[in-house]
Each structure stands twice: as structure tokens, then as C-alpha cells.
Design a protein around this motif. Sequence first.
Motif, PDB file in Angstrom:
ATOM      1  N   THR A 208       5.038  -1.785  -3.624  1.00  0.00           N
ATOM      2  CA  THR A 208       5.354  -0.509  -2.974  1.00  0.00           C
ATOM      3  C   THR A 208       4.116   0.362  -2.849  1.00  0.00           C
ATOM      4  N   ASN A 211       2.475  -0.900   0.231  1.00  0.00           N
ATOM      5  CA  ASN A 211       3.166  -0.345   1.395  1.00  0.00           C
ATOM      6  C   ASN A 211       2.759   1.105   1.645  1.00  0.00           C
ATOM      7  N   ARG A 216      -0.248  -4.506   4.229  1.00  0.00           N
ATOM      8  CA  ARG A 216       0.780  -5.506   4.502  1.00  0.00           C
ATOM      9  C   ARG A 216       0.228  -6.859   4.065  1.00  0.00           C
ATOM     10  N   ASN A 304       9.696   4.621   3.252  1.00  0.00           N
ATOM     11  CA  ASN A 304       9.688   3.272   2.690  1.00  0.00           C
ATOM     12  C   ASN A 304       8.603   3.046   1.639  1.00  0.00           C
ATOM     13  N   THR A 305       8.339   4.071   0.852  1.00  0.00           N
ATOM     14  CA  THR A 305       7.435   3.893  -0.281  1.00  0.00           C
ATOM     15  C   THR A 305       8.230   3.542  -1.532  1.00  0.00           C
ATOM     16  N   PRO A 388       9.352  -2.364   6.010  1.00  0.00           N
ATOM     17  CA  PRO A 388       8.653  -2.047   4.776  1.00  0.00           C
ATOM     18  C   PRO A 388       7.294  -1.388   4.947  1.00  0.00           C
ATOM     19  N   THR A 389       6.678  -1.517   6.104  1.00  0.00           N
ATOM     20  CA  THR A 389       5.274  -1.122   6.213  1.00  0.00           C
ATOM     21  C   THR A 389       5.022  -0.217   7.407  1.00  0.00           C
TER      22      THR A 389
END
Length: 448
Positions: A208, A211, A216, A304-305, A388-389
Motif C-alpha cells: 500500500t 501504491n 506499480r 486507494n492507499t 489499486p494504483t
Amino acid sequence: MKRKPYILIAVLCSGLLLMAGTQVFADVTINIALANNPLSQALERIAREKYSAEGVTVNIAVLPENDLRQRLTTEASTGGTTYDMFYIGPYEATNWARFGWLENLEPYFAALSPEKLEWYDRDDLIKGMVGSLSLDGQAYALPFYGEASFIMYNKELFAEKGLTMPDEPSWDEIYELAKKIHDPSKGIVGMTMRGAPGWGMSGAPFVTIVNAFGGRFFDMDWNATVDTPEQRGAWEMYKKILREAGQADILSYTYNECIALMQSGKCGIYYDATSIAPPLEAEGSAVRGKVGYVLPPHQKMKANTSWLWNWAMGINPKTTPEKKQAVFDFMLWATSKDFIKMTVELDPTGASTPPASRASTYKLPVYAQAPYAEMTLKTLENADFTKPTLEPVPYVGLQYIAIPEFADAGTKMTEYLADYVVDKISLDEAISKTQQVFEQVAEDGGYK
């Protein structure tokens, strides 16, 4: 007191508990293994005292998480029947369902009476958690509890230093705050995080951080992207926090050691799963009522962290039909609204209550008022499993990559990470070795 490696649950009748059952058995024994974390330990204790189904004996083993993953993966991949229930997460569920290593649960639900379906209330299960355990709309596991991740901090230690925690901190801010709190002469640790290698151990917070830094692991053509400025920034941040403001024995720390340190009142900041908050607010915790909760740190991106995970229950497809049904009945009981209500009655602090599995949990007065409840929901709302990224990627998963090869690749990455953190290898060497690992994944997996 040393915990016994397994428990034997006596066979008794109970009106409430028989609601979960669908038939009476004759001398059926089912074997279950759970992860050694606080909520799973609570399930073991409660099951020992409260679960009963006529003709059924349940053996429960509690294992270290890495050991559990290894045993169950071996069991599932070889068609073993040592364990009749698989205690897994979305990573396993997604892949194992494709491999035929999990029983499809839909036929079992179809066989339930309307009264039992109404009692269980599948619609109350949080959709994001259910979706992460399904394949083609079919359920292959049931969520016992879910989690995202956030920052937990000791408000008392912050007040003593005259510090303020931002509502949405960056990793740079977390690092500076941790250094200001850190005071080895007084036994105070600035910040703790998991340091023990393993894709589900140090890998969870570390990915995380990657991210958050905009890193990535693959681009859209499945070229490995570990050797990038973004990844390097994440590696450097993880190391300098733990080396300059973290626990002394970095690599021995799983979440259990981190929890104990935070509970002691001798730690300023802790980044980990939202499900870890209840033990901090339990009786006997030195920080009960003194912990603040804020969103997981960002760096280059604010969304999305966090991570998204659940511990879930699935049926071993190779076990006998009688055992499959007995396991399903146990799963219904352990993931029901009645079980959640019972945990609150037994432990009003909420420390034994499985979070983020059912929407109704947050309507219970005791749990809704828990200091971590609001931030848990807020963090879950911000987590998008499919994105996610910052840059587009060909995979899904927030604290892991949802491909079969990641279990090995992620673990190797964390081993290189550990060596880098304790100065066994340089950052260049750690990055180079990890880049090679993910290049090999793309080749061996046929992704390119």
C-alpha cells in the motif's frame, strides 16, 4: 497461559444454534484451522463455549498466519482432507475457485428453508466483501470479518509532545511525526509496522505504500515496473520509518507483536488493519480510550492507499458430503447476525465482534459508538479493489496482486525488503532482485 493447539467442542443442543443447522448428524468430526489473530482467537473461545450441533464434533487449531497459508495451500492443491474448512481471504478465494479447490456454496443455500434463509439474511453481508469471495456471481466463501487499513495513534503521547495528527496524513508527515515521538531513552517507539517477511505480513502495509507513492508492479503490457523512482521512494520510506523510529527487533514483528506494543502505551503510531483497532480498546489495554484513528497515508495519490481484505470460510471440496454439510452449518453460525450480537453481549467492548462483514453490525448501539467504527466505514468506502494504483495496471488487488504467482513473488520481495531494512543488501540490489522476480512472473505465468 499457553494456548492449547486445538480445542474439542462438546456436542450439546441449543435452540439458537440449531437455527444454523440443516440436519442431524451421527458422529461427524470436522477439522478447522484459523489464523492466530485476535478476532480468530475470539471465535475459537466463543465456539468452544457456545457452538453446538447434534452429532458434530469440531476440532479447531489456531496457527500462525504464514503457517496457516502454507498448510492450507498445500492441502487445497494436493486434494488433502486434513482440514474440512478453509480459512482464507480474497486472494485464495479468487484463484482457488478457478482451480476447483473450493466448494460452490450456492447449492447449499438453495437447500435451505425460507425461514433459515431469512434468518441468515445474505443481503446484509457487505457487498464488497461478498464480491471478493465470488466467481461468476457464485459464492465460494463467506466473510467472517473484513478490514481495510488506517493509522492508529496514541493521543496521549501526541499531546505530551504538542503534536497534531492530520486527518489525511501523507507518508512524509507520518515519518516526521514518528521521529518526534520516538524516544528510546524512555522506551517509547515512534511507529510500528509489520516487519516479518511474508506477502501477507510486511507485504500488506508495504504494497500500500508502493501504491501511495504512485508505484506499480506491472505496466499494461506486463512489463515489470519495480525499478522505478516511485517504487524506490516507497522502499526508502518503509526503511527509514522502521530504522529511525520503529521497534528494535524489526523483522520479528507480525501484527501480534505490533498490537502488544501499541497496547502497552509505549508506541506513538501504528499502521495496520482496521480489524486491529478493537484489541486496542479492550479491557486491559493501556491505550483504551486514548487512540485516534485517521485515513491511511497518501503520497502521490489520495485514493486507494488502504487495503481490502477479509478472513473468510470455505468448504474443502475433497471432504465427505456429511462433513461438507457440517462445515456449512458452522460457517452459517459463525457469520450470522446472531453470532455478531452474541459477541457484543459477551464482550461489550466490541473487541470480539467481527467487523466489516455485515452492514447491520454498525447499527448495534455498542459497536456503532466504538471510537474506530466511523473511520473503519470511511476507509472501506474509499477502497477500490479494482483500481489499486495511480497509473493503469493489468491486475487487481490493493495490498497484493490477485494472480496465483504473487504468493511466492510477494514473499520473495519481502525477504529482499527485510535484507535491505537491516543493511544486508543495498537498495539497488534489493530493487534489482525484486525486478527480476516480477519479470519471471510475467514470463512463467504467460501474461506477456
